[in-house]
Design a protein around this motif. Structure first.
Motif, PDB file in Angstrom:
ATOM      1  N   GLY A  98       0.789  -1.230   0.000  1.00 47.44           N
ATOM      2  CA  GLY A  98       0.000   0.000   0.000  1.00 47.44           C
ATOM      3  C   GLY A  98       0.812   1.267   0.000  1.00 47.44           C
ATOM      4  N   PRO A 100       2.807   4.109  -1.795  1.00 48.42           N
ATOM      5  CA  PRO A 100       3.076   4.651  -3.121  1.00 48.42           C
ATOM      6  C   PRO A 100       4.575   4.553  -3.421  1.00 48.42           C
ATOM      7  CG  PRO A 100       1.640   6.118  -1.889  1.00 48.42           C
ATOM      8  CD  PRO A 100       2.132   5.098  -0.914  1.00 48.42           C
ATOM      9  N   ASP A 255      -2.680  13.749  -3.943  1.00 50.09           N
ATOM     10  CA  ASP A 255      -3.577  12.625  -3.652  1.00 50.09           C
ATOM     11  C   ASP A 255      -2.983  11.292  -4.108  1.00 50.09           C
ATOM     12  OD1 ASP A 255      -5.391  14.242  -2.463  1.00 50.09           O
ATOM     13  OD2 ASP A 255      -6.715  14.431  -4.212  1.00 50.09           O
ATOM     14  N   ASP A 256      -2.047  11.341  -5.056  1.00 53.36           N
ATOM     15  CA  ASP A 256      -1.393  10.101  -5.485  1.00 53.36           C
ATOM     16  C   ASP A 256      -0.449   9.558  -4.412  1.00 53.36           C
ATOM     17  OD1 ASP A 256      -2.510   9.716  -8.029  1.00 53.36           O
ATOM     18  OD2 ASP A 256      -1.200  11.269  -8.877  1.00 53.36           O
ATOM     19  N   ARG A 259      -1.694   6.685   1.232  1.00 49.85           N
ATOM     20  CA  ARG A 259      -1.509   5.243   1.434  1.00 49.85           C
ATOM     21  C   ARG A 259      -2.753   4.488   0.998  1.00 49.85           C
ATOM     22  NH1 ARG A 259       1.660   2.969   5.337  1.00 49.85           N
ATOM     23  NH2 ARG A 259       0.819   1.042   4.492  1.00 49.85           N
ATOM     24  N   GLN A 260      -2.546   3.332   0.334  1.00 46.24           N
ATOM     25  CA  GLN A 260      -3.640   2.483  -0.106  1.00 46.24           C
ATOM     26  C   GLN A 260      -3.766   1.271   0.821  1.00 46.24           C
ATOM     27  OE1 GLN A 260      -5.541   3.560  -2.749  1.00 46.24           O
ATOM     28  NE2 GLN A 260      -4.188   5.358  -2.594  1.00 46.24           N
ATOM     29  N   GLU A 261      -4.917   0.629   0.791  1.00 44.70           N
ATOM     30  CA  GLU A 261      -5.098  -0.603   1.548  1.00 44.70           C
ATOM     31  C   GLU A 261      -4.219  -1.696   0.935  1.00 44.70           C
ATOM     32  OE1 GLU A 261      -6.600  -3.277   4.402  1.00 44.70           O
ATOM     33  OE2 GLU A 261      -6.639  -1.077   4.278  1.00 44.70           O
ATOM     34  N   ASP A 263      -2.878  -5.113  -0.591  1.00 45.75           N
ATOM     35  CA  ASP A 263      -3.540  -6.175  -1.348  1.00 45.75           C
ATOM     36  C   ASP A 263      -3.272  -7.492  -0.623  1.00 45.75           C
ATOM     37  OD1 ASP A 263      -4.436  -8.073  -3.123  1.00 45.75           O
ATOM     38  OD2 ASP A 263      -3.666  -7.039  -4.897  1.00 45.75           O
TER      39      ASP A 263
END
Length: 930
Positions: A98, A100, A255-256, A259-261, A263
């Protein structure tokens, strides 16, 4: 203010690679850097809350700096082979977690970070840069801070001044003056950090220093003036780019960098493939699904149809005991503190809760070390430290040692209060020095790691990073290194508490995290073999071996006379005196003066001809001087290592030599003896065997030696299931004669001594995975003839050939083989791209299960023999273990009983398809008994 966290991923990769042991996946893929980076990122995420983040890596290929200066970074060594394949993996896995990820061609990670930091600050963000790169200090402002998680440095504006002696806005000029040897950026010759800081304090900027260059006198002025032509280029190379355009790479701007969830489904597969058990357990919980279990394997020679890709429900549940746990470390300084501690120990005893225990001392030599303090942990993050032997300057309020130990002794000696340690055998020695017999040992995290992952490092700092993702306080960080190292007794109390309590705390956590990772066989190996045998070893070390000093002195004198005589013979053969220990002089004598041909001989790194042992052995059959030099080296080593040194190691208080047996060393489970090494005393020469005559029994005792007969061949018969081999052992036949009869197609009574020698070489050679060239060299025959012998052998023993192939196949598939008792013998090089290295690992795959099973058997024998001696209240005791041999001091009145019982105990420790046989010898010294 929002916070942007910028991570120097390239810096992380190298730091993790050099900090971690060389880890490998179940398939042999290097994973140390990958594992370290993941743990560092996890800790960073916990310790530094942020709104935005990115992990930045260097892209492949040259950058604009190479265009400016072709020699930029030209002196850097090539990337280590084990690191190269991990780079892409790391970036993929970091993205799956997660984070970037940015990697932009033509610039360095520093430039990406610098540009992002400046842009973020301009838009009102606070910026944290996580890096170990000193160049990043040039970016520090009131809102941009650099942190180094490896050493705890925080470089804000004040931190930069404290570390470098200059302001952040002077860092570029400072680095230009000093130069950068790593990146091959020239500075001013002979100008170091102190001089650069002094100049900048006086002149403020590099431009001013250059403008006043003629005012600098002496050598330093000459160096400055000589550097004037390249300083502008050096400054340009060192200056981090801060004006990059990110419109192509970050189309959604800030916004890029959210942090993402992670996988989790993909991570489950990746962690299973990589063998990251703790990470896998966490990912499985998050993904809430089953996954490939690469650790669930059938018995090594059981059902071969098992597929490592079978999906089954994971059986392990590993607790997360990392950095997020708050720590409570307390110093025990008063009687009230001590009373509270005793109540906690009593409570742990009543509730059958084990404690973790560690001692701080003045020496690594356990028999001589003095106690400085004791730390105890009751749970994760919950530990105390009791200073007892610190200097008054370091800890003026510490409790009196004797009184404190007397009230702790009942708890330390109570077997019902479980004790957890890291190499706890050492702590047992320390406490025994003070009359305390530590009992109740239920866990040793060093041995736990050894069973779980024998091919890795087992030090506590490594284990903390590997299993907890935690960086620990190191001994060197408190005490220093080398000649300037101070004793732990002189460490300031606050630092000592933090270090010592952490040791006990980490040990408690490691036990909780690693124990669930053992499968059923490994757990039995740990609890029924490794833990119990450590207690036997402790007692053997404490007992020691009685040494006849006069005998060794006499041997040293005789060896000295022999060496003198050999030197005179060497001078005569050479036609001149020379230094027998000088490779250069020996090279000149052999190849220049005597004219011995150098064809086919090994060369040294400088291009000369080697005079190492292998070369001399090759020359010895044809030339007398190399043979004599070999004799000289052998006797010199024997004299310096044993007959001279052993008397110096005799303790005055016991009259004995006390070796240390290291358990967690060889992946096969073999013990290592050191300080002194009692396992490598030569036995092939009369002089070597004579050293054993100095190992004597006290009055009223004799030495008894018992060793397994052809144990590895018997294990080969068991593992392979070969009926012909099994029959030979069941019938009590001479297995080498039986092999010779089978291979040469003659009756056993017609086998010649030469044929039996060939058969013996084949039997033992195949155990060690020897091929046709190795066999040809040993038997002094052609490779074609050797291949014919091997083919005939396998024709008569087909199951042995099948075993060898199955062992190699299984090793290639899973990265390890196993002993009969479940010890995993990891082979990191089994899938190496280099054929010679891979072939070596394949030979180990064949031999390791036999050598490892033999190691397990002798450990089981030690446990049973020691238990029997104790239960029957005999005066006889174990004093040494040497490979497949046990050595005892046996009381005269107990001789018949022990002589009968000892081989019986050794023969019944394992259920093999062939009988185990132990042969016993008795004598006044070890040589007579062996």
């Amino acid at each position: 203010m929002k916070t942007l966290l910028l991570i120097d991923g390239t810096s992380y990769i190298y730091r993790a690679f050099h900090a971690m042991a060389p880890l490998t996946s179940p398939t042999g893929e290097p994973t140390g850097a990958l594992f370290g980076v993941l743990n560092m990122l996890k800790n960073l995420h916990i310790d530094y809350p942020h709104d935005y983040a990115t992990c930045v890596f260097d892209a492949k290929g040259p950058t604009f700096r190479n265009d400016m200066y072709p020699d930029y970074k030209a002196t850097r060594p090539p990337m280590p082979d084990d690191l190269r394949p991990q780079i892409e993996r790391i970036q993929e896995l970091v993205a799956d977690m997660g984070w970037p990820v940015l990697s932009i061609a033509g610039v360095e990670a520093d430039d990406v970070i610098g540009s992002l930091a400046v842009k973020a600050e301009a838009h009102g963000c606070k910026v944290i840069i996580s890096t170990g790169d000193k160049d990043m200090a040039q970016l520090v402002t009131p809102n941009i801070t650099c942190i180094n998680t490896m050493n705890g440095d925080v470089l804000d504006e004040a931190g930069v001044v404290q570390k470098f002696g200059v302001r952040a806005d002077q860092i570029i000029d400072y680095l230009t003056l000093v130069g950068d040897k790593v990146d091959n950026v020239p500075g001013v010759d002979k100008v170091g950090p102190k001089t650069a800081a002094k100049w900048l304090a006086q002149y403020d900027t590099l431009d001013n220093i250059i403008a006043h260059a003629t005012e600098f006198k002496g050598k330093v002025g000459e160096h400055l003036q000589a550097a004037l032509s390249h300083l502008p280029l050096s400054k340009a190379l060192i200056t981090i780019k801060t004006d990059m355009d990110f419109s192509e790479h970050l189309p959604n701007k800030i916004d890029d960098l959210l942090r993402q969830e992670p996988d989790w489904d993909k991570l489950v597969l990746r962690f299973a493939e990589l063998g990251f058990k703790r990470w896998l357990a966490e990912a499985q919980k998050k993904a809430n699904r089953t996954a490939p279990n690469h650790d669930a394997q059938n018995d090594l020679f059981g059902d071969q149809s098992h597929s490592s890709n079978t999906t089954i429900t994971p059986k392990i549940d590993i607790p997360d005991l990392g950095n997020h746990i708050e720590t409570h470390y307390q110093a025990i300084l008063s009687q009230a503190d001590l009373a509270s501690l005793l109540m906690r120990l009593q409570d742990a005893l009543q509730h059958k809760q084990a404690i973790a225990l560690d001692t701080e001392t003045t020496s690594l030599n356990a028999m001589d070390a003095q106690l400085v303090g004791i730390s105890i942990a009751f749970g994760a993050g919950d530990a105390v430290y009791i200073p007892l032997g610190h200097s008054m300057t370091a800890a003026p309020e510490q409790l009196p040692m004797d009184d404190t130990l007397s009230v702790l002794k009942p708890f330390l000696e109570n077997p019902d209060l479980g004790k957890i340690g890291q190499n706890i055998k050492y702590d047992q020695h320390i406490l025994a020095n003070y009359g305390i017999l530590l009992q109740g040992v239920v866990a040793d995290t060093m041995l736990l790691s050894y069973v779980l992952e024998s091919h890795m490092g087992h030090g506590m700092d490594e284990l903390a990073m590997r299993h907890l993702g935690m960086e620990t306080v190191t001994y060197e960080s408190l005490c220093g290194k080398g000649a300037k190292q101070i004793s732990f007794a002189d460490v300031a109390l606050d630092d000592a508490v933090r270090y010592a309590a952490e040791d006990a705390d980490i040990t408690w956590r490691l036990n909780a995290v690693m124990l669930p990772q053992l499968d059923e066989k490994q757990r039995h190996l740990y609890e029924a073999i490794e833990l119990p045998v450590s207690q036997v070893l402790w007692q053997m070390e404490r007992t020691g071996v009685l040494i006849d000093k006069k005998e060794l002195d006499a041997q040293s004198h005789e060896l000295g006379s022999q060496l003198w005589a050999l030197e005179q013979q060497a001078y005569e053969l050479a036609g001149q005196p020379f230094n027998l220990n000088s490779p250069k002089q020996l090279q000149e004598i052999l190849f220049d003066k005597l004219g011995i041909s150098t064809s086919g001989l090994k060369k040294t790194a400088s291009g000369g001809v080697s005079t190492n042992e292998a070369v001399l052995e090759k020359l010895a059959p044809d030339y007398p001087l190399p043979k004599l030099i070999l004799q000289n080296r052998s006797l010199t080593k024997l004299k310096s290592t044993y007959t001279d040194k052993l008397p110096q190691l005799i303790r005055v208080d016991t009259g004995r030599v006390h070796t240390n047996y290291a358990q967690a060393v060889a992946i096969t489970g073999r013990l290592a003896s050191n300080n002194p090494n009692l396992q490598n005393i030569p036995i092939r020469t009369a002089e070597g065997r004579r050293v054993r005559q100095a190992f004597i029994a006290p009055e009223g005792f004799q030495i008894m030696s018992a060793d397994y007969s052809q144990v590895e061949l018997r294990i080969m018969a068991h593992l392979s299931g070969d009926e012909t081999l099994i029959d030979a052992f069941e019938q009590g036949q001479d297995v080498h004669r039986r092999t010779a009869a089978e291979v040469f197609h003659v009756a056993p009574n017609e086998v010649t001594s030469e044929q039996r020698r060939y058969a013996k070489t084949i039997n033992f050679g195949l155990i060690y995975g020897m091929g046709e060239y190795g066999l040809a060299n040993n038997l002094e025959i052609t490779p074609f003839e050797a291949k014919e012998f091997i083919n005939r052998y396998f024709a008569r023993y087909p199951a042995v050939a099948q075993y060898m192939q199955a062992a190699k196949d299984r090793a290639h598939e899973q990265g390890f083989v196993e002993t009969e008792f479940g010890r995993r013998l990891y082979l990191p090089d089994i899938n190496h791209k280099n054929g010679n290295i891979r072939a070596g690992a394949e030979r180990a795959a064949i031999n390791a299960p036999m050598q490892g099973t033999a190691s397990d058997l002798i450990k089981l024998a030690m446990i049973d023999v020691a238990a029997w001696l104790q239960q029957t209240d005999l005066r006889s005791r174990l004093i040494m273990q040497v490979h497949d041999e046990l050595v005892l001091e046996v009381a005269d009145e107990e001789m018949d009983l022990v002589k009968t019982k000892l081989p019986e105990l050794m023969a019944n420790v394992g259920k093999l398809r062939v009988p185990l046989v132990a042969e016993v010898g008795i004598g006044a010294n070890w040589d007579e008994a062996h």
